[in-house]
Write an enzyme that holds these catalytic residues in place. Structure first.
Site, PDB file in Angstrom:
ATOM      1  N   GLU A   1      47.304 133.351 101.613  1.00 50.52           N
ATOM      2  CA  GLU A   1      47.504 132.895 100.226  1.00 50.52           C
ATOM      3  C   GLU A   1      48.832 132.149 100.112  1.00 50.52           C
ATOM      4  O   GLU A   1      49.613 132.377  99.182  1.00 50.52           O
ATOM      5  CB  GLU A   1      47.495 134.087  99.257  1.00 50.52           C
ATOM      6  CG  GLU A   1      46.245 134.933  99.298  1.00 50.52           C
ATOM      7  CD  GLU A   1      46.275 136.095  98.306  1.00 50.52           C
ATOM      8  OE1 GLU A   1      47.101 136.063  97.367  1.00 50.52           O
ATOM      9  OE2 GLU A   1      45.475 137.033  98.485  1.00 50.52           O
TER      10      GLU A   1
ATOM     11  N   GLU B   1      45.719 144.529  99.213  1.00 48.93           N
ATOM     12  CA  GLU B   1      47.036 145.067  98.830  1.00 48.93           C
ATOM     13  C   GLU B   1      47.100 146.594  98.844  1.00 48.93           C
ATOM     14  O   GLU B   1      47.576 147.236  97.906  1.00 48.93           O
ATOM     15  CB  GLU B   1      47.454 144.500  97.467  1.00 48.93           C
ATOM     16  CG  GLU B   1      47.584 142.984  97.495  1.00 48.93           C
ATOM     17  CD  GLU B   1      47.839 142.347  96.129  1.00 48.93           C
ATOM     18  OE1 GLU B   1      47.926 143.096  95.127  1.00 48.93           O
ATOM     19  OE2 GLU B   1      47.922 141.120  96.065  1.00 48.93           O
TER      20      GLU B   1
END
Length: 911
Positions: A789, A688
């Site tokens: 994910e 991220e």
């Protein structure tokens, strides 16, 4: 005034009927349950009601029903006092026949509720059940309830539809399901095994027996603060005081009273007390220890509690193993703040019935629901949100934005007109329109528009198409604008609960910045039409022509022999997130090994897990999970080496000096990648980076590329991935595809060996063309793309299944996507609510069935006969196959692998 004599007579007759019927059926404690005696014993709650004969009803004839009308609030309905007919400890079943009437455009929720009034305490409400009701149909509302204490007054009522909609009630039955022959009071209580509260002394009637302080002092009170604090129910409450740590609280050991692989629901009545904090998080946590001293902490529930009122704390848990010790405790507030507990209940959770598939009639897909969207009638239908000014101007693009074109195809050109919102003094000001009566529940809507901003010294500005759904903000799409060009904004939304009002509005730029919008489109998406396109696309990129050439000593007899082709496994990677505790559950492991060929560890490889305290390493969990994967030929992704978001970095790392932090980073890289060299096929190097900057802020911009370079030196066999979220859905300007591409190119220019692009895929109301557009943009980099994910969320299992199908089909039909990882699948072990595919105790829900159906669809099978040239041809998905050949004398089986290539695969088989 009611006739008292008549009322008494009615009550006596009802008791006689109940006595006669009790021998054969449960007693209905509701008086005048079918309204055959008008509204006797029933009372409208701040509204009006009357009883009519069902003979004139279009729904069904016969009997009577109550009409509750002039409702101005959702909670207004019909009620009955049942105080003297319910008793603590008994379990009551509720069944009501209900309907709705009026301006009903979609199913309305009808709720059954109990109002519980206690002496010198606030009134509380207990939800029993609800059902969705359409006009001209009766529906059965069912639910259960049980009281742990005796309130001063218990009122049952039905409520729920939006204001203005009449509530219809045909009958109500409340019966004692735990002991039908005698729910006369506590002495007759008989609760079935598994439904009992496993907490001993749950309301502190026996003082502190069975309870203990967790690092603090416990006291039992009848009242506190000069009588201002009294129990919400019962006579007593516990007080955890002299707390010096957040984990201090009240606990009870429940070893031997909980079973593995069973789901338990937990409910506590709590509040806080102290002079320094008026509100704080309160948590219920489970601590377990196995016979080999492995400890686990399971978060069960949390709530924001106050010092003003009692609050209910609710959650669920499931144990995958059989620990030697189990303790449940309540913790959370800062040191010095006291915890008050009125009651704690832990019992086997009832299975939630599957949600029905939504019925959506007369859907006009692709039709814009925005009034006067082309502004040919000025700004009619529009209004300004706030005191900004709206004017219609010319000069916006005359073609649909690209993503909308992908969905809608060829359309009439746009008008070229746009709305100019000027004199804005707040970010949220801009043009708005009410669309309440145009929205259908459970439909997915795509949003598209051209937007532009006026000149600004404030730098890049976010522009957002938003929805106000009963004063709740819903994101319909966002884009960052930093110049004077027109920009496409694209997004989606879905509404699953009936709102009283829905407003669409455009907002975002700083005060004083003019906002322009043209060609706003909001339209329902036809997913089935998209799926038909994706099936054709999938056939092109995921299949290959195969020619089987047979030979042998008896080749002349081969023509006409039967051939059966059966695909054993599709080679496209579909995997799931797993955790260490999951693999103690053999049912979980069975689902994984049967349905997934890849795995990723939820937390067990993250730095905060492997080295929570400096110098104390825990690789045991990851080692055991890798052993499981190896035993079942499951490939593993390494997630993640670092996490750039500061809040995820453990405190000891944050406290290091810059020089020590650099050393710690190098040690983390060398320790992890040397230990697991060759064992993880992928690594998410720094998670991220579009949403955090901890390491870059502390160690400089080069640290990101250095992480990639060092990781590659330590394990050259692993593909090194980027990984970020909201890349594919148009709702987050921080992580749009353009910014992701820019970040990847920047790293590559610094020499970082970026080998793959990870899109997390935590998606809500996904729209295929929006997802595909992001994949197309990222695909220009030529790197493999993985959904790393993936999860989708909806309370309705059928809608959740549809969302999952959208994401899986888009991934499988796109040539740049090389794998998909689900972010879990088992209830209570997901990061998002209502995203599971398998219920807590192992039942596969509609979303799980959809996954299995797609996996079955993506297996190729064929049968026929060897032709005169000694060949058999078929077209199949990439993967492994068994070929069965039946000749006149024998049956032979051969295994083949169909790999990816554009040219036909020719395989010679010597029989």
């Amino acid at each position: 005034m009611e006739n008292t004599q008549k009322s008494n007579a009615v009550e006596i007759s009802e008791v006689m009927v109940a006595v006669v019927s009790s021998a054969t059926s449960p007693i209905n404690i509701v008086k005048n349950h079918d309204f055959s005696q008008g509204l006797h014993s029933w009372h409208p709650n701040c509204c009006e009601s009357f009883v009519v004969s069902a003979d004139a009803n279009a729904i069904e004839s016969g009997g009577y029903y109550a009409v509750v009308t002039n409702r101005r609030e959702c909670w207004q309905g019909l009620e009955q006092d049942i105080t003297d007919r319910v008793f603590p400890g008994s379990i009551y079943s509720v069944s009501a026949c209900v309907g709705v009437s009026g301006h009903v455009q979609w199913p309305s929720d009808v709720l059954a509720t109990l109002k519980l009034e206690y002496p010198d305490s606030a009134t509380s409400y207990l939800f029993i059940g609800k059902t969705a009701v359409s006009e001209k149909r009766w529906e059965i509302l069912e639910g259960n309830f049980s009281l742990s204490t005796t309130p001063k007054r218990v009122v049952f009522y039905l409520e729920g539809p939006s204001p203005g909609i009449d509530l219809l009630i045909k009958s109500v039955v409340i019966s004692c399901s735990s002991n039908p022959s005698g729910c006369g009071g506590p002495s007759t209580r008989r609760v079935s095994a598994g439904d009992e509260n496993i907490i001993l002394n749950p309301t502190f009637d026996d003082g502190l027996n069975n309870w203990a302080g967790r690092g603090c002092k416990l006291i039992v009170h009848e009242s506190m603060a000069d009588g201002k604090i009294v129990p919400m129910a019962g006579k007593y409450f516990a007080h955890a005081t002299e707390r010096t740590q957040t984990w201090n609280g009240i606990q009870q050991e429940i070893t031997g009273r909980v079973q593995r692989k069973l789901a338990y629901e937990v409910s506590a009545v709590v509040r806080i007390y102290g002079s320094n904090v008026s509100n704080s998080d309160l948590r219920i946590t489970l601590w377990t220890q196995t016979s080999n001293s492995r400890e686990q902490y399971i978060g069960v529930a949390y709530v924001q509690a106050t010092d003003k009122d009692w609050t209910q704390l609710q959650g669920k848990f499931l144990l995958n193993n059989s620990p030697s010790k189990v303790v449940i405790y309540i913790e959370g507030p800062p040191a010095g703040t006291d915890i008050l507990v009125n009651s704690l209940i832990v019992k086997h959770a009832e299975k939630t019935p599957p949600s029905p598939a939504p019925v959506i009639d007369n859907t006009a897909f692709g039709v814009n629901i925005i009034e006067n969207s082309n502004l040919s009638d000025g700004n009619n239908g529009w209004f300004s949100l706030g005191n900004c000014t709206l004017n219609v101007k010319d000069g916006s693009p005359r073609i649909l934005p690209p993503v909308a074109r992908d969905t809608l195809g060829a359309q009439v050109p746009l008008s070229g007109k746009y709305i100019l919102a000027a004199n804005r003094t707040q970010n949220w000001m801009g043009p708005a329109q009410m669309i309440t009566d145009k929205i259908k529940l459970f439909l997915t809507y795509q949003v598209s528009a051209w937007v532009k901003i006026g000149s600004t010294p404030s730098g890049p500005q976010n522009v957002n198409v938003a929805l106000g759904v009963d004063n709740q903000w819903v994101n319909g799409g966002q884009v960052e604008v930093s110049d004077d060009r027109w920009h496409e904004i694209s997004g989606s939304f879905r509404i699953e609960k009936q709102p009283s009002k829905v407003m669409v509005y455009i907002q975002g730029p700083a005060p004083g910045v003019d906002l322009m919008i043209g060609g706003l489109q909001v339209f329902a998406v036809d997913r089935d039409a998209r799926f038909r396109h994706l099936r054709r696309q999938t056939d092109k990129i995921r299949k290959r022509d195969v020619v089987l050439k047979f030979s042998g000593s008896e080749s002349s007899t081969l023509p006409g022999s039967a051939v059966i082709v059966k695909q054993m496994q599709n080679s496209f990677p579909i995997g799931s997130c797993i955790s260490r505790t999951n693999i103690d559950n053999e049912d979980f492991v069975d689902f994984v090994t049967k349905n997934f060929n890849w795995a990723v560890f939820g937390n067990e490889l993250k730095w905060y897990w492997t080295e929570a305290q400096r110098g104390n390493f825990n690789y045991r969990d990851a080692d055991e999970m890798l052993d499981l994967c190896k035993a079942h030929n499951i490939e593993a992704r390494g997630h993640c080496i670092f996490w750039e978001v500061e809040s995820t970095v453990q405190s000891w790392v944050r406290s290091l000096s810059n020089a020590d932090l650099l050393v710690a980073v190098q040690n983390r890289l060398s320790g992890l990648l040397s230990r697991y060299k060759g064992k993880f096929r992928h690594y998410d190097v720094n998670n991220e980076m579009l949403h955090g900057s901890f390491y870059q802020d502390r160690l400089g911009k080069d640290i990101h590329s250095n992480m990639f370079k060092t990781a590659n030196q330590l394990d050259p066999s692993a593909t090194l991935f980027m990984n970020d979220y909201h890349v594919e859905d148009g709702c987050d300007p921080k992580s749009c595809p353009e910014k992701y591409i820019e970040q990847i190119l920047d790293l590559q220019e610094q020499g970082a060996p970026v080998g793959g692009i990870g899109i997390q895929g935590h998606s809500d109301s996904p729209v295929g063309p929006i997802v595909c557009n992001a994949l197309d943009k990222l695909g220009i980099l030529g790197l493999p793309i993985w959904f790393t994910e993936l999860d989708v969320s909806s309370e309705n299992e059928h809608i959740r299944a549809d969302d999952l199908e959208v994401m899986l089909r888009e991934a499988y039909a796109h040539a740049a996507v090389e794998g998909v990882m689900l972010w879990g699948f088992w209830e209570l072990f997901m990061s998002r609510e209502n995203s599971h595919l398998v219920n807590a105790e192992g039942d596969i829900n509609e979303a799980g069935k959809r996954l299995l159906d797609l996996k079955k669809e993506w297996l190729s099978h064929a049968h026929g006969h060897i032709d005169e040239q000694g060949e058999f041809k078929f077209r199949g998905y990439h993967g492994s196959y068994d070929i069965h050949i039946v000749t006149g004398k024998k049956k032979i089986t051969k295994s083949i692998l169909v790999d990816k290539d554009d040219s036909p695969l020719v395989i010679s088989i010597d029989l």
